[in-house]
Enzyme design. Sequence first.
Site, PDB file in Angstrom:
ATOM      1  N   LYS A   1       0.834  -1.202   0.000  1.00 53.65           N
ATOM      2  CA  LYS A   1       0.000   0.000   0.000  1.00 53.65           C
ATOM      3  C   LYS A   1       0.866   1.249   0.000  1.00 53.65           C
ATOM      4  O   LYS A   1       0.657   2.170  -0.797  1.00 53.65           O
ATOM      5  CB  LYS A   1      -0.891  -0.001   1.257  1.00 53.65           C
ATOM      6  N   ASN A   2       1.837   1.271   0.912  1.00 54.84           N
ATOM      7  CA  ASN A   2       2.598   2.504   1.115  1.00 54.84           C
ATOM      8  C   ASN A   2       3.596   2.782  -0.002  1.00 54.84           C
ATOM      9  O   ASN A   2       4.235   3.832  -0.017  1.00 54.84           O
ATOM     10  CB  ASN A   2       3.270   2.501   2.488  1.00 54.84           C
TER      11      ASN A   2
ATOM     12  N   ARG B   1      -4.647  10.468   4.046  1.00 53.18           N
ATOM     13  CA  ARG B   1      -3.570  11.392   4.407  1.00 53.18           C
ATOM     14  C   ARG B   1      -2.429  11.340   3.397  1.00 53.18           C
ATOM     15  O   ARG B   1      -1.780  12.339   3.121  1.00 53.18           O
ATOM     16  CB  ARG B   1      -3.002  11.009   5.777  1.00 53.18           C
TER      17      ARG B   1
ATOM     18  N   ASP C   1      -4.339  12.323  13.007  1.00 52.82           N
ATOM     19  CA  ASP C   1      -5.224  11.176  12.902  1.00 52.82           C
ATOM     20  C   ASP C   1      -5.047  10.278  14.113  1.00 52.82           C
ATOM     21  O   ASP C   1      -4.349  10.635  15.059  1.00 52.82           O
ATOM     22  CB  ASP C   1      -5.030  10.417  11.592  1.00 52.82           C
TER      23      ASP C   1
ATOM     24  N   ASP D   1       4.363  -0.214  12.095  1.00 54.17           N
ATOM     25  CA  ASP D   1       3.096  -0.780  11.610  1.00 54.17           C
ATOM     26  C   ASP D   1       2.895  -2.224  12.069  1.00 54.17           C
ATOM     27  O   ASP D   1       1.804  -2.773  11.918  1.00 54.17           O
ATOM     28  CB  ASP D   1       3.024  -0.693  10.078  1.00 54.17           C
TER      29      ASP D   1
END
Length: 434
Positions: A31-32, A101, A125, A314
């Site tokens: 994803k990142n 974000r 967040d 994470d």
Amino acid sequence: MSATHTMARVDVIRVKGGARLSGDVSVGGAKNSALKLMAVALLAEGRSVVANVPRITDVAIMAEVLRRLGCEVSLAGGEATIDVPAEPGSETDYDLVRRLRASICVLGPLLARRGYVRVAHPGGDAIGSRGLDMHVAGLARMGAEISGEHGFVIASAPGGLRGGKIWLDFPSVGATENLLMAAVLAKGVTEIDNAAREPEIVDICDMLTAMGAQITGAGTSTLTVEGVEALKPVRHTTVGDRIVGGTWAFGAAMTRGDVTVHGVQPAYLEIALDKLVSAGAVVEPGDNLFRVRMEDRPKAIDIVTLPYPGFATDLLPMAIGLAAVSAGSSLITENIFDGRFMFVNEMVRLGADIRTDGHHAVVNGRERLSGAPVRATDIRAGAGLVIAGLCADGVTEVGEVHHIDRGYPDFVADLANLGVDVERAVVAEPTFDF
Ligand code: EPU
């Protein structure tokens, strides 16, 4: 008598405890990385293709960010095909930024291409304040003028960006990415010191290099970029998601299971896998795959999160989950996000014995957790709670699963394939009216 509440429909994931993860699981693109690679495409006019993009909500939102900038974007077959106009737009609104974000990563490439950009400020967040000071200071070093008003970050560089020497106070992933994407089209040489070294940064450098950028030092703390006039569109394949891979690795260890994870280089999880070995797991690394198996109850281990190559923040919820069922006491320290322990109260609902003090958590392992309804507070906490539920008596129901959908494609199907009794269900939840 009038009704005092209405009903809302929400998605939950239910898992039956006492499970043992066993089998093979394939992990898709990170994803990142994928989100940023889609922004990298903005740097060249024409059609770029980002392959191996995960099927998650965040990628769909990023596609919408790019569409509103005038790109044509299609998402199909695990690929994002992005047609970038000669002159992309220069504005990204809050309605998208508040849901993603990471859309702040269009700041660097748009400034480089348009000399002007107006992006909604992402704010804070659930896992922390997440400032932009290093992004702003770095771009200012490259000649940008930056201001903030009405909730927007506004940057301009009428005469174009110019290279400069930038020292980051902290190896911020997002700041490194924005500065890299700005530097590739700046005049002259930019040196970014104390740069982030994550595999996702290397992935971005690889795509930029294929587009014609001149970058040295990818994967080290010093990135040197010699600006070029223009870049050309390319096709690039996203690196595997080491955090999803790490989630399965911890899941295998916690459930005394046996899982082979495909699609992630074990070298990108070196410290995490080493921690699992210390906890008693057997880890067999291979080429773009690894196997984790655990026979006995895990041993307590201490873990400290740090920027790559340190233990990834994470994976902290998975580390806490492992500690919660290990024999002995573990000390878990979080160094990246000040709100990362938000989900700890949910773990406690599952019977975990956890005390936090500042950025430390002391976890006294229990033989077994106790299934309960809990709610995901962020992507990784959500996945961590589901995995912890596998080590509990009875059923654990995790709510707010839209968080999990942001980072784990096919999570429920993967769990089922690994032998878990799991379902995703829509339940009615009362909302109380006054
Ligand atoms: N920070 C500042 N000022 C800045 C930039 C960062 O104070 O200018 C602080 C942040 O407040 C935070 C720390 O530095 O406390 C780390 O921030 P960083 O910029 O490194 O992280 P990020 O780019 O915001 C990415 C990932 C996160 C991951 C972190 C760390 C994306 C979209 N997000 O965030 O992933 O935890 O790097 O590895 O790439 C997730 O996927 O669930 C996730 C949160």
